[in-house]
Design an enzyme around this catalytic site. Structure first.
Site, PDB file in Angstrom:
ATOM      1  CB  ALA A   1     -13.478  16.945  85.957  1.00 16.68           C
ATOM      2  CB  THR A   2     -16.291  19.616  89.857  1.00 20.35           C
ATOM      3  OG1 THR A   2     -16.391  18.229  90.170  1.00 20.35           O
ATOM      4  CG2 THR A   2     -17.498  20.357  90.392  1.00 20.35           C
TER       5      THR A   2
ATOM      6  CD  GLN B   1     -14.443   7.729  85.562  1.00 18.38           C
ATOM      7  OE1 GLN B   1     -13.633   6.793  85.429  1.00 18.38           O
ATOM      8  NE2 GLN B   1     -14.626   8.335  86.717  1.00 18.38           N
TER       9      GLN B   1
ATOM     10  CG  HIS C   1      -8.448  12.992  90.820  1.00 19.89           C
ATOM     11  ND1 HIS C   1      -9.251  12.058  91.424  1.00 19.89           N
ATOM     12  CD2 HIS C   1      -9.288  13.968  90.389  1.00 19.89           C
ATOM     13  CE1 HIS C   1     -10.520  12.456  91.376  1.00 19.89           C
ATOM     14  NE2 HIS C   1     -10.560  13.609  90.744  1.00 19.89           N
TER      15      HIS C   1
ATOM     16  CB  THR D   1      -1.219  31.888  91.521  1.00 20.24           C
ATOM     17  OG1 THR D   1      -1.360  33.269  91.847  1.00 20.24           O
ATOM     18  CG2 THR D   1       0.244  31.509  91.438  1.00 20.24           C
TER      19      THR D   1
ATOM     20  CB  CYS E   1     -20.019  12.955  93.910  1.00 19.98           C
ATOM     21  SG  CYS E   1     -18.501  13.053  93.007  1.00 19.98           S
TER      22      CYS E   1
HETATM   23  N1  PLP Z   1     -16.857  13.694  85.598  1.00 19.80           N
HETATM   24  C1  PLP Z   1     -16.808  12.377  85.791  1.00 19.80           C
HETATM   25  C2  PLP Z   1     -17.313  11.473  84.730  1.00 19.80           C
HETATM   26  C3  PLP Z   1     -16.251  11.856  86.962  1.00 19.80           C
HETATM   27  O1  PLP Z   1     -16.192  10.540  87.125  1.00 19.80           O
HETATM   28  C4  PLP Z   1     -15.765  12.747  87.935  1.00 19.80           C
HETATM   29  C5  PLP Z   1     -15.211  12.245  89.212  1.00 19.80           C
HETATM   30  O2  PLP Z   1     -15.700  11.270  89.776  1.00 19.80           O
HETATM   31  C6  PLP Z   1     -15.849  14.118  87.685  1.00 19.80           C
HETATM   32  C7  PLP Z   1     -16.392  14.564  86.511  1.00 19.80           C
HETATM   33  C8  PLP Z   1     -15.352  15.131  88.679  1.00 19.80           C
HETATM   34  O3  PLP Z   1     -13.964  15.128  88.713  1.00 19.80           O
HETATM   35  P1  PLP Z   1     -13.165  16.062  89.718  1.00 19.80           P
HETATM   36  O4  PLP Z   1     -12.969  15.242  90.944  1.00 19.80           O
HETATM   37  O5  PLP Z   1     -11.869  16.357  89.043  1.00 19.80           O
HETATM   38  O6  PLP Z   1     -13.974  17.268  89.959  1.00 19.80           O
END
Ligand code: PLP
Length: 399
Positions: A71-72, A181, A203, A239, A326
């Site tokens: 997601a990042t 979330q 995940h 890939t 994080c």
């Molecule tokens: N966005 C939100 C709201 C999250 O809670 C998280 C992970 O804690 C992320 C983004 C980032 O997810 P990823 O670990 O897949 O980069």
């Protein structure tokens, strides 16, 4: 006993998801983009998984769902592409985010701010919620995009994405939501809400780590962040992560099937657990339950440093959190509590318990007993607690 109550940080991979992924490491390892039979063994499975992923967020066929590494990456992609397409070209000069977005949005916004883009950081109110009106007030004719998360990772607060989407449509401003979330906890449909871009990550709903996605509405496709080959329609080169995509497909299918269970049984487990925690004096929960995902409780224990509580929990085999994983390596106050305006003491005392469909009553009963003992022990040795009137200088009320 080992109890995992940090499901907003990550979740266990569902055994069915793992079983579905397993053949794609050693037996069927072809690159789906190759032109031979090895590719043919993987290609149809990718197609099926992608269909499940589209169905999971109710995307239309013509829309694009692009698999990323997390997601990042998806969040970086959205804001950086907006910068390249709208800000750098001078068409627009402003974006709007909330001040409680995940660091992958906040840090990216700050980066493009350092390059000259104006950024509005929407505040949250005393209940930890964003008010849709604040979006309307912040939009200008130079606003390129609004990015507000669907649900907050720390409090579980559900933000008014439907209303915000409508406002963006009215003003012809793009709308991105980080739904990491929300998926698997509450219904998420890109058809029903006006959403141009939506981020999610496997995940967080019992899929594998390292697999994220970005939904892009038809006609709103972004410039790629990663240029290279023609994978993912050219929108995201590299890939394909075959087992990961297959895992995400299975995981989202299961998460949608389990949604009712999450919203009834897990909610009830959480509510009862929270009620019991709130019986401990001087405990506070900020966001009312009706505005929260069913699995999350962020609770403050006055006089107890969050990290000290985590230490006691960890020694008893319980995994919880003081907020975003994080940020957890530095001993900062919980950012949402700070944004709410909680006093220093309370902002440092917040503990997040996040449940999953695997959480049991027995685990929560055990956790409650451990928490009660920890509160007693830590308040006895707390230098601040004895001097703090059991009043509410922060303006927070116990729910
Ligand atoms: N966005 C939100 C709201 C999250 O809670 C998280 C992970 O804690 C992320 C983004 C980032 O997810 P990823 O670990 O897949 O980069």
């Amino acid at each position: 006993m080992k109890v995992y109550l940090d499901n907003n940080a990550t979740t266990i991979v569902d055994p069915h998801v793992f079983a579905e992924m397993e053949p794609f490491f050693v037996q069927k390892y072809g690159n789906p983009n190759s032109l031979h039979a090895f590719a043919g063994e993987t290609h149809p499975h990718i197609k099926t998984a992608m269909e499940k992923i589209y169905a999971g967020i109710r995307a239309n066929r013509e829309d694009s769902v692009v698999i990323t590494s997390c997601a990042t990456e998806s969040n970086n992609w959205v804001l950086k592409s907006i910068y390249f397409e709208y800000i750098l070209t001078g068409r627009k000069n402003h974006i709007i985010i909330s001040e409680v977005e995940h660091p992958s949005i906040i840090a990216t916004a700050k980066f493009i701010e350092s390059l000259g883009c104006k950024v509005t950081y929407l505040p949250i109110n005393a209940e930890g919620l964003i008010e849709a009106q604040s979006v309307r007030d912040a939009i200008t004719d130079k606003t390129a995009i609004v990015s507000v998360m669907w649900a907050n990772n720390e409090t579980g607060a559900i933000f008014p994405v439907q209303e915000i989407g409508e406002i963006c449509k009215e003003y012809n401003v793009l709308f991105h939501t980080d739904a990491v979330q929300a998926i698997g906890k509450i219904p998420v449909s890109v058809q029903e809400f006006n959403v141009d871009y939506l981020t999610f990550s496997a995940h967080k709903f019992h899929g594998p780590k390292g697999v994220g996605a970005l939904y892009m509405k038809k006609g709103k496709e972004l410039t790629p962040l990663l240029h290279g080959g023609s994978q993912m329609g050219g929108y995201r080169s590299g890939t394909l992560n075959v087992p990961g995509i297959i895992g995400m497909g299975k995981a989202i299918e299961q998460a949608i099937d389990a949604l009712d269970f999450e919203m009834s049984e897990i909610r009830e487990l959480r509510d009862n657990f929270e009620d019991a925690l709130l019986e401990i004096p001087d405990t506070f929960v900020v966001t009312p339950r009706k505005y929260r995902t069913p699995n999350t409780t962020l609770i403050s224990f006055r006089g107890i440093e969050g990290e000290s509580m985590l230490w006691d929990l960890n020694r008893a085999g319980i995994g919880a959190s003081t907020g975003s994983a994080c940020a957890s390596e530095d001993l900062e106050a919980n950012s949402v509590m700070e944004a709410i305006g909680a006093d220093e003491d309370l902002a440092h005392t917040a503990i997040r318990f996040s449940l999953s469909r695997y959480t049991t009553q027995e685990e929560l009963d055990y956790t409650l007993e451990v928490v009660k003992k920890a509160v007693k022990r830590l308040r006895e040795i707390s230098s601040s607690y004895a001097y703090t009137p059991s009043g509410h200088q922060s303006g927070l009320t116990a729910h």
